[in-house]
Design a protein around this motif. Structure first.
Motif, short mmCIF file in Angstrom:
data_model
loop_
_atom_site.label_atom_id
_atom_site.label_comp_id
_atom_site.label_asym_id
_atom_site.label_seq_id
_atom_site.Cartn_x
_atom_site.Cartn_y
_atom_site.Cartn_z
N ASP A 161 12.15 9.35 -5.22
CA ASP A 161 11.31 10.13 -4.30
C ASP A 161 10.62 9.21 -3.30
N LEU A 162 10.21 8.06 -3.78
CA LEU A 162 9.53 7.10 -2.90
C LEU A 162 10.49 6.59 -1.80
N ILE A 163 11.70 6.24 -2.17
CA ILE A 163 12.69 5.78 -1.19
C ILE A 163 12.92 6.89 -0.15
N ARG A 164 13.07 8.10 -0.65
CA ARG A 164 13.35 9.22 0.24
C ARG A 164 12.18 9.45 1.21
N ARG A 165 10.97 9.42 0.67
CA ARG A 165 9.80 9.68 1.51
C ARG A 165 9.68 8.63 2.62
N ILE A 166 9.88 7.40 2.27
CA ILE A 166 9.74 6.33 3.25
C ILE A 166 10.79 6.45 4.35
N HIS B 10 12.08 9.67 -15.88
CA HIS B 10 10.86 10.02 -15.15
C HIS B 10 10.57 8.99 -14.06
N THR B 11 10.61 7.72 -14.43
CA THR B 11 10.35 6.65 -13.47
C THR B 11 11.43 6.64 -12.39
N ALA B 12 12.67 6.91 -12.81
CA ALA B 12 13.79 6.93 -11.85
C ALA B 12 13.53 7.96 -10.76
N SER B 13 13.09 9.16 -11.14
CA SER B 13 12.81 10.21 -10.15
C SER B 13 11.73 9.77 -9.18
N ARG B 14 10.69 9.12 -9.73
CA ARG B 14 9.59 8.70 -8.86
C ARG B 14 10.03 7.63 -7.87
N VAL B 15 10.85 6.72 -8.34
CA VAL B 15 11.33 5.65 -7.45
C VAL B 15 12.22 6.25 -6.36
N GLU C 156 0.84 -1.20 0.00
CA GLU C 156 0.00 0.00 0.00
C GLU C 156 0.88 1.26 0.00
N ARG C 157 1.94 1.22 0.77
CA ARG C 157 2.81 2.41 0.86
C ARG C 157 3.50 2.74 -0.45
N VAL C 158 3.74 1.73 -1.28
CA VAL C 158 4.36 2.03 -2.57
C VAL C 158 3.32 2.17 -3.68
N GLY C 159 2.04 2.19 -3.30
CA GLY C 159 0.97 2.43 -4.26
C GLY C 159 0.64 1.23 -5.12
N LEU C 160 0.91 0.01 -4.64
CA LEU C 160 0.68 -1.17 -5.46
C LEU C 160 -0.23 -2.20 -4.80
N LEU D 297 4.53 -6.94 -14.39
CA LEU D 297 4.52 -5.53 -14.01
C LEU D 297 5.58 -4.75 -14.79
N SER D 298 5.41 -3.42 -14.86
CA SER D 298 6.39 -2.57 -15.55
C SER D 298 7.67 -2.48 -14.71
N GLY D 299 8.73 -1.97 -15.31
CA GLY D 299 10.01 -1.85 -14.60
C GLY D 299 9.89 -1.01 -13.34
N GLY D 300 9.18 0.10 -13.44
CA GLY D 300 9.01 0.99 -12.27
C GLY D 300 8.20 0.31 -11.18
N GLN D 301 7.17 -0.41 -11.61
CA GLN D 301 6.35 -1.12 -10.62
C GLN D 301 7.17 -2.23 -9.96
N GLN D 302 8.00 -2.92 -10.74
CA GLN D 302 8.83 -3.98 -10.15
C GLN D 302 9.77 -3.39 -9.10
P1 ADP Z 1 5.38 2.71 -14.08
O1 ADP Z 1 6.14 1.81 -13.19
O2 ADP Z 1 4.54 2.00 -15.05
O3 ADP Z 1 6.21 3.82 -14.64
P2 ADP Z 1 4.21 4.85 -12.64
O4 ADP Z 1 5.27 5.17 -11.66
O5 ADP Z 1 4.02 5.73 -13.79
O6 ADP Z 1 4.36 3.34 -13.09
O7 ADP Z 1 2.85 4.76 -11.85
C1 ADP Z 1 1.76 4.01 -12.34
C2 ADP Z 1 0.54 4.41 -11.52
O8 ADP Z 1 0.77 4.10 -10.12
C3 ADP Z 1 0.26 5.87 -11.61
O9 ADP Z 1 -1.06 6.03 -12.06
C4 ADP Z 1 0.43 6.44 -10.24
O10 ADP Z 1 -0.68 7.24 -9.89
C5 ADP Z 1 0.50 5.24 -9.32
N1 ADP Z 1 1.58 5.41 -8.36
C6 ADP Z 1 2.89 5.47 -8.64
N2 ADP Z 1 3.63 5.63 -7.53
C7 ADP Z 1 2.77 5.69 -6.51
C8 ADP Z 1 2.88 5.84 -5.10
N3 ADP Z 1 4.07 5.97 -4.51
N4 ADP Z 1 1.77 5.85 -4.36
C9 ADP Z 1 0.59 5.73 -4.94
N5 ADP Z 1 0.39 5.57 -6.25
C10 ADP Z 1 1.45 5.55 -7.04
#
Ligand code: ADP
Ligand code: ADP
Length: 235
Positions: free
Chosen positions: A184-189, A177-182, A129-133, A144-149
């Motif tokens: 940010d997630l590590i940092r936030r946690i 783009h995905t790298a930044s999100r990953v 849940e914390r990682v949005g999955l 799953l996609s690379g970012g989701q994995q």
């Molecule tokens: P991908 O791994 O396919 O690049 P994204 O990072 O683009 O995936 O995110 C896919 C979906 O998951 C997006 O719609 C986004 O809203 C959601 N998502 C991504 N990260 C989080 C998170 N930390 N918490 C909640 N939802 C997230």
């Protein structure tokens, strides 16, 4: 707090991958090890997880006992959340099952995992849940996609209730783009949980955006140690 004292690593064959290094790393601080390939980042991370035996010096992590005893080594490994470049997940298992492997170290025998304790399932689902999955819990990781994995990899580390998170080039195979999100997630946690994160990267721009503190390594030596925003355009 993590304390490295005069830590050095010389590999058999004579290559010094890490010259004597002393550092302190604080809780809730995101530290990036920045350096080109071969700079010694993995060597240093492997010392923090006691996968490499240092040639000299020591590592101390607060809250984890000294390393002289076998049970302390197991406790260290159990409480060290590792995030890898290629995530090291099992593609044919579901996201939930992969995250549950982060709980293995909490059980003395595999028998105590059948049936799977309710508490472990709760911890794993909460981590997803914390990682949005959470909605992908029962999806095979290979689909799953690379970012989701990589987010599943982060959830597995969270499920360990770690005292520290170590990430070795966690975004090297992701698009920017995905790298930044990953990251940010590590940092936030780590900020939310008040635990230190040590993350190796080779990109200056990502390090500047993501780190509280940057430790620059070149040829096994610390060549920069300071705030990320003061990092000049060096490479
Ligand atoms: P991908 O791994 O396919 O690049 P994204 O990072 O683009 O995936 O995110 C896919 C979906 O998951 C997006 O719609 C986004 O809203 C959601 N998502 C991504 N990260 C989080 C998170 N930390 N918490 C909640 N939802 C997230
Ligand atoms: P980085 O993670 O920054 O790429 P490494 O820590 O992997 O750097 O490597 C630092 C140096 O140590 C490199 O020159 C590498 O070739 C060498 N090295 C790494 N692992 C070993 C090993 N197991 N045996 C011998 N040399 C190694």
């Amino acid at each position: 707090m993590i304390r490295l004292e005069n830590l050095s690593v010389t590999y058999p064959g004579g290559l010094t991958a890490l010259s004597p290094t002393s550092l302190e790393i604080r809780r809730g601080e995101t530290t990036v090890l920045l350096g080109a390939s071969g700079a010694g980042k993995s060597t240093l991370l492997r010392c923090l997880n006691h996968l490499n035996r240092p040639t000299s010096g020591s590592v101390r992590i607060d809250g984890l006992g000294p390393l002289s005893r076998r049970e302390n080594l197991l406790a260290h490994r159990r409480r060290t959340g590792m995030i890898f470049q290629q995530h090291q997940l099992i593609g044919r298992l579901t996201a939930l099952r992969n995250v549950l492997t982060g709980r293995l170290g909490f059980h003395s025998t595999w028998r105590s995992l059948f049936p799977l304790p309710h508490e472990d399932q709760c911890v794993a689902l909460e981590a997803l849940e914390r990682v949005g999955l959470l909605d992908k819990a029962l999806e095979r990781v290979g689909n799953l996609s690379g970012g989701q994995q990589q987010r599943v990899g982060i959830a597995r580390a969270i499920a360990q209730r770690p005292a520290i998170i170590l990430a070795d080039e966690p975004v090297a195979s992701l698009d920017p783009h995905t790298a930044s999100r990953v990251l940010d997630l590590i940092r936030r946690i780590c900020t939310e949980d008040g635990i230190p994160a040590v993350v190796s990267l080779h990109q200056v721009d990502l390090a500047r955006r993501f780190a509280d503190r940057v430790i620059g390594l070149a040829a096994g030596r610390v060549v920069y140690d300071g705030a990320a925003e003061e990092l000049a355009d060096i490479d």
